[in-house]
Structure formats: structure tokens, C-alpha cells
Design an enzyme around this catalytic site. Structure first.
Site, PDB file in Angstrom:
ATOM      1  NE  ARG A   1      -3.600  -2.514   0.334  1.00 31.80           N
ATOM      2  CZ  ARG A   1      -3.194  -3.663  -0.228  1.00 31.80           C
ATOM      3  NH1 ARG A   1      -2.126  -3.692  -1.026  1.00 31.80           N
ATOM      4  NH2 ARG A   1      -3.868  -4.757  -0.048  1.00 31.80           N
TER       5      ARG A   1
ATOM      6  CB  SER B   1      -8.480  -1.863   5.228  1.00 32.09           C
ATOM      7  OG  SER B   1      -9.004  -3.159   5.038  1.00 32.09           O
TER       8      SER B   1
ATOM      9  CD  GLU C   1      -5.296  -0.079   2.939  1.00 32.99           C
ATOM     10  OE1 GLU C   1      -4.902  -0.970   3.727  1.00 32.99           O
ATOM     11  OE2 GLU C   1      -5.987  -0.314   1.933  1.00 32.99           O
TER      12      GLU C   1
HETATM   13  C1  LIG Z   1     -15.606  -1.420   0.223  1.00 34.57           C
HETATM   14  C2  LIG Z   1     -14.149  -1.100  -0.055  1.00 34.57           C
HETATM   15  C3  LIG Z   1     -13.249  -2.143  -0.215  1.00 34.57           C
HETATM   16  C4  LIG Z   1     -11.902  -1.869  -0.459  1.00 34.57           C
HETATM   17  N1  LIG Z   1     -11.044  -2.913  -0.612  1.00 34.57           N
HETATM   18  C5  LIG Z   1      -9.746  -2.660  -0.886  1.00 34.57           C
HETATM   19  C6  LIG Z   1      -8.836  -3.744  -1.078  1.00 34.57           C
HETATM   20  O1  LIG Z   1      -9.168  -4.916  -1.004  1.00 34.57           O
HETATM   21  N2  LIG Z   1      -7.532  -3.443  -1.325  1.00 34.57           N
HETATM   22  C7  LIG Z   1      -7.102  -2.157  -1.423  1.00 34.57           C
HETATM   23  O2  LIG Z   1      -5.905  -1.945  -1.674  1.00 34.57           O
HETATM   24  N3  LIG Z   1      -7.948  -1.108  -1.253  1.00 34.57           N
HETATM   25  C8  LIG Z   1      -9.249  -1.331  -0.986  1.00 34.57           C
HETATM   26  N4  LIG Z   1     -10.111  -0.279  -0.802  1.00 34.57           N
HETATM   27  C9  LIG Z   1      -9.589   1.103  -0.814  1.00 34.57           C
HETATM   28  C10 LIG Z   1      -9.664   1.800  -2.184  1.00 34.57           C
HETATM   29  O3  LIG Z   1     -10.708   1.290  -2.984  1.00 34.57           O
HETATM   30  C11 LIG Z   1      -8.338   1.695  -2.949  1.00 34.57           C
HETATM   31  O4  LIG Z   1      -7.274   2.292  -2.232  1.00 34.57           O
HETATM   32  C12 LIG Z   1      -8.443   2.366  -4.329  1.00 34.57           C
HETATM   33  O5  LIG Z   1      -7.337   2.016  -5.109  1.00 34.57           O
HETATM   34  C13 LIG Z   1      -8.539   3.887  -4.236  1.00 34.57           C
HETATM   35  O6  LIG Z   1      -8.866   4.375  -5.533  1.00 34.57           O
HETATM   36  P1  LIG Z   1      -9.684   5.740  -5.686  1.00 34.57           P
HETATM   37  O7  LIG Z   1      -9.771   6.062  -7.116  1.00 34.57           O
HETATM   38  O8  LIG Z   1     -10.960   5.667  -4.937  1.00 34.57           O
HETATM   39  O9  LIG Z   1      -8.667   6.716  -4.952  1.00 34.57           O
HETATM   40  P2  LIG Z   1      -9.017   8.025  -4.030  1.00 34.57           P
HETATM   41  O10 LIG Z   1      -9.680   7.551  -2.795  1.00 34.57           O
HETATM   42  O11 LIG Z   1      -9.756   8.981  -4.893  1.00 34.57           O
HETATM   43  O12 LIG Z   1      -7.579   8.485  -3.727  1.00 34.57           O
HETATM   44  C14 LIG Z   1      -6.716   7.709  -2.915  1.00 34.57           C
HETATM   45  C15 LIG Z   1      -5.328   8.335  -2.942  1.00 34.57           C
HETATM   46  O13 LIG Z   1      -4.784   8.200  -4.244  1.00 34.57           O
HETATM   47  C16 LIG Z   1      -4.478   9.479  -4.790  1.00 34.57           C
HETATM   48  N5  LIG Z   1      -4.777   9.454  -6.213  1.00 34.57           N
HETATM   49  C17 LIG Z   1      -5.961   9.177  -6.808  1.00 34.57           C
HETATM   50  N6  LIG Z   1      -5.840   9.241  -8.147  1.00 34.57           N
HETATM   51  C18 LIG Z   1      -4.536   9.574  -8.392  1.00 34.57           C
HETATM   52  C19 LIG Z   1      -3.790   9.782  -9.592  1.00 34.57           C
HETATM   53  N7  LIG Z   1      -4.355   9.685 -10.791  1.00 34.57           N
HETATM   54  N8  LIG Z   1      -2.478  10.100  -9.477  1.00 34.57           N
HETATM   55  C20 LIG Z   1      -1.888  10.201  -8.260  1.00 34.57           C
HETATM   56  N9  LIG Z   1      -2.555  10.030  -7.100  1.00 34.57           N
HETATM   57  C21 LIG Z   1      -3.852   9.707  -7.169  1.00 34.57           C
HETATM   58  C22 LIG Z   1      -5.382  10.437  -4.030  1.00 34.57           C
HETATM   59  O14 LIG Z   1      -4.895  11.746  -4.031  1.00 34.57           O
HETATM   60  C23 LIG Z   1      -5.374   9.815  -2.641  1.00 34.57           C
HETATM   61  O15 LIG Z   1      -4.182  10.173  -1.956  1.00 34.57           O
HETATM   62  C24 LIG Z   1     -11.466  -0.526  -0.548  1.00 34.57           C
HETATM   63  C25 LIG Z   1     -12.383   0.528  -0.410  1.00 34.57           C
HETATM   64  C26 LIG Z   1     -13.712   0.245  -0.175  1.00 34.57           C
HETATM   65  C27 LIG Z   1     -14.691   1.382  -0.039  1.00 34.57           C
END
Ligand SMILES: Cc1cc2nc3c(=O)[nH]c(=O)nc-3n(C[C@H](O)[C@H](O)[C@H](O)COP(=O)(O)OP(=O)(O)OC[C@H]3O[C@@H](n4cnc5c(N)ncnc54)[C@H](O)[C@@H]3O)c2cc1C
Length: 318
Positions: free
Chosen positions: A171, A238, A308
Site C-alpha cells: 500500500r 480498510s 491506509e
Molecule cells: C468497500 C471497499 C473495499 C476496499 N477494498 C480494498 C482492497 O481490497 N484493497 C485495497 O488496496 N484497497 C481497498 N479499498 C480502498 C480503495 O478502494 C483503494 O485504495 C483504491 O485504489 C482507491 O482508488 P480511488 O480512485 O478511490 O482513490 P481516491 O480515494 O480517490 O484516492 C486515494 C489516494 O490516491 C491518490 N490518487 C488518486 N488518483 C490519483 C492519480 N491519478 N495520481 C496520483 N494520485 C492519485 C489520491 O490523491 C489519494 O491520496 C477498498 C475501499 C472500499 C470502499
């Protein structure tokens, strides 16, 4: 701002509308680019000192109630292309823009008999977020399948980068020789020259295999998730990383915190490393519960849990 912009600029945009916790404050400016060229023009038009945050589907993000200074760029608005890349016959490759939802990539790969991206079906964010977080589950991690990425900097210039240019861990993804984007800090890495970079696309290399088997794996993975996670209530997955050799959920549960609430935020009874918004939680409620879990696990087990989820912005003074 230049008149050539074709995207949409919003002022004082509520971030609660854009994060999966459905809580928190506003951002000064939000930009919904029309496409990659428009995004480059927009970034060039900003003062160099303007704080910029890229946001995907906000599934790992909390913006404090006092709001976020600077500009948020929403990638899922425009950066949505996914296509097969021309690659040697033995291997396959997919080019994916940063705003594409990760589960779509899992489905697209299986449809084209490319295997190894099944885990992305369980991650409800964008590919940009998955790259920034090295998101993963069930043994797969995003950077395991990346062969190259394209980034954009504060001046709107694009850069082709390889995984070797990043330090990649559980992560965490940090550009080598550059300052770390902290777990609670801005989304981009700040370079030696003062430029920040964000992901705009990735190429995933995937071996050819049995697409039907991939689809069955995706189905099984989703069924497992429905059984073990509180997917019906707003959450951000998480909250803490798992400490080495243990599970944050086990430690939180062992502190008797399952079901503990502050305001509208509750530690899920289904999965103790999840905090759910029961309807009217403020970002402060959620963060207070995160702090409580952190403190109790530290006191009982001496384990310092690391966030996380990313927490940005300013609190409200009381
Ligand atoms: C129900 C649920 C289950 C989940 N299960 C998992 C799992 O199994 N494993 C896991 O790893 N995560 C999990 N997550 C967390 C999340 O989905 C992941 O971390 C996902 O990759 C975040 O993507 P996002 O587009 O929503 O990012 P955001 O929440 O929009 O951003 C997260 C971070 O990434 C940065 N970011 C976003 N886009 C970019 C970009 N283009 N360039 C640079 N930085 C950027 C943001 O600034 C922020 O710091 C879960 C979340 C939920 C709600």
C-alpha cells in the site's frame, strides 16, 4: 485561468459528494477535465504554488470538515479509455487511463483472455488510485502487473515511467530520489525540481490464459467480499494497513471496539478494520474513531497501526 479550457471548474465543491464515506468538507476548487489535453492546459494555467490533489472515486479518502485548500482534479470524469495494446503474441497488454474503475479492468482483461488482473474486481476505486496506493487483495497487487505508467506534472508535461523508477511496497508507492507523499498528505510525489506528478495512465502486462476461469475467480472474489464487508453502508475499506504478521481487524476487535461509535461513525460489526457512516457522520467523528482505535491497539498490544486511508484538509476549530 485561460479561456481555452473545456472542462468544468467548480468552486467550494462538497467533497462528501465525491468520497465513499459521504462525509467531510469542501475543496476550494474542483476541476473536471474534458480530456488529457485539457487537463494539461488547466495545470499549466495554475499558479505554481497552487496545491493540487488528484482524486479518483474517493474510496480511500477523508477530507476534514474544515475543507481542503487548493484544487482537486477528478480523473474519473474524463480519463476513461481502456484498450488492448499491441504486444508480442505470447503476452497481452492493456492500456488504461487513470480514471477507469479498477473492476472494469478486471472484466476487460478476462473478456480478452488475459489473466492476472482478477483482484482488481474487488477494489472499488480508479486505476489512478490503485497506482497511488498499490491497491491489492487476495494476493494480487496493482504494481505486480504494471509495465509502465504515464504521469503528468504541475506544468502539464507528460512523463513515461517504469516501475523501476518507484519504490513499491505494501500500500505504498514512492518515486525514487524524491520526497514522499505522506499517508496523510498530498497525492503526488514532489520532485527535486519542485514539480509534482500524478498518474494519467498505465500499461498492464498480462499473460494470455483462460478468460472463463478468470470470470469465475472474479465472481468468487466478489461473493467473498459481500460476505465479509459492510458494503451496504458508506465506508472507505480498510482504515489501517495490516501490521507485519497480523491483521488490524483482529487487533481492533480484541480491544472490544467492534460496534463502537462516535457521532454517526461506527466501527463495523462485520469487519473491525472498516468504519461505516450510519448517515450523519462528520469527518471529525470518523477521524476520532480512527484515533481511538489507534490509541487502544497501541495501549493493549504496543502495535502502532498505520493509516491506509488518506486524510486531507483542515479540521474545524471547536
Ligand atoms: C468497500 C471497499 C473495499 C476496499 N477494498 C480494498 C482492497 O481490497 N484493497 C485495497 O488496496 N484497497 C481497498 N479499498 C480502498 C480503495 O478502494 C483503494 O485504495 C483504491 O485504489 C482507491 O482508488 P480511488 O480512485 O478511490 O482513490 P481516491 O480515494 O480517490 O484516492 C486515494 C489516494 O490516491 C491518490 N490518487 C488518486 N488518483 C490519483 C492519480 N491519478 N495520481 C496520483 N494520485 C492519485 C489520491 O490523491 C489519494 O491520496 C477498498 C475501499 C472500499 C470502499
Amino acid at each position: 485561468m485561460t479561456s481555452a479550457l473545456r472542462g468544468e471548474l467548480r468552486l467550494d465543491e462538497s467533497m462528501a459528494r465525491h468520497v465513499s464515506w459521504h462525509a467531510g468538507g469542501t475543496v476550494d476548487r474542483a476541476y473536471l477535465p474534458a480530456d488529457l489535453d485539457d487537463l494539461a492546459v488547466f495545470l499549466r494555467s495554475l499558479p505554481s504554488e497552487e496545491p493540487v490533489h488528484f482524486v479518483g472515486l474517493g474510496s480511500n479518502l477523508l477530507v476534514r470538515d474544515g475543507g481542503l485548500r487548493g484544487t482537486v482534479v477528478f480523473t474519473h470524469w474524463a480519463l476513461r479509455d481502456v484498450a488492448l495494446a499491441s504486444a508480442p503474441l505470447t503476452d497481452g497488454a492493456i492500456d488504461v487511463a487513470a480514471g477507469v474503475a479498477s473492476p472494469k479492468v478486471a472484466r476487460f482483461a478476462a473478456l480478452h483472455d488475459l489473466v492476472g488482473a482478477e483482484f482488481l474486481a474487488g477494489i472499488p476505486g480508479t486505476i489512478g488510485g490503485a497506482l497511488a496506493m498499490n491497491a491489492g487483495c487476495y494476493g494480487g497487487e496493482t504494481w505486480d502487473i504494471v509495465s509502465r505508467v504515464t504521469t503528468i506534472d504541475h506544468a502539464g508535461a507528460l512523463h513515461e515511467r517504469t516501475p523501476a523508477e518507484y519504490r513499491i511496497g505494501y500500500r505504498t508507492v514512492v518515486k525514487r530520489c524524491q520526497q514522499i507523499a505522506g499517508t496523510s498528505g498530498a497525492s503526488a510525489v514532489r520532485t527535486r525540481t519542485g514539480l509534482a506528478e500524478w498518474f494519467v495512465s498505465a500499461r498492464f502486462s498480462l499473460p494470455r490464459g483462460d478468460g472463463d476461469r478468470s470470470r469465475r475467480q472474479v465472481k468468487a472474489l466478489l461473493a467473498k467480499r459481500i460476505a465479509s464487508q459492510p458494503l451496504g453502508e458508506p465506508n472507505a475499506g480498510s482504515v489501517f494497513r495490516n501490521p507485519p504478521g497480523d491483521h488490524a481487524a483482529r487487533l481492533i476487535e480484541a480491544c472490544g471496539l467492534k460496534g463502537r461509535s462516535i457521532g454517526g461513525a461506527v466501527i463495523s460489526t462485520k469487519h473491525s478494520n472498516f468504519i461505516v457512516n450510519t448517515g450523519d457522520a462528520s469527518a471529525r467523528d470518523i477521524e476520532a474513531l480512527i484515533e481511538l482505535a489507534h490509541a487502544e491497539v497501541k495501549a493493549k498490544f504496543g502495535v502502532e497501526l498505520e493509516h491506509e486511508v488518506r486524510i486531507l484538509g483542515e479540521g474545524v476549530s471547536t
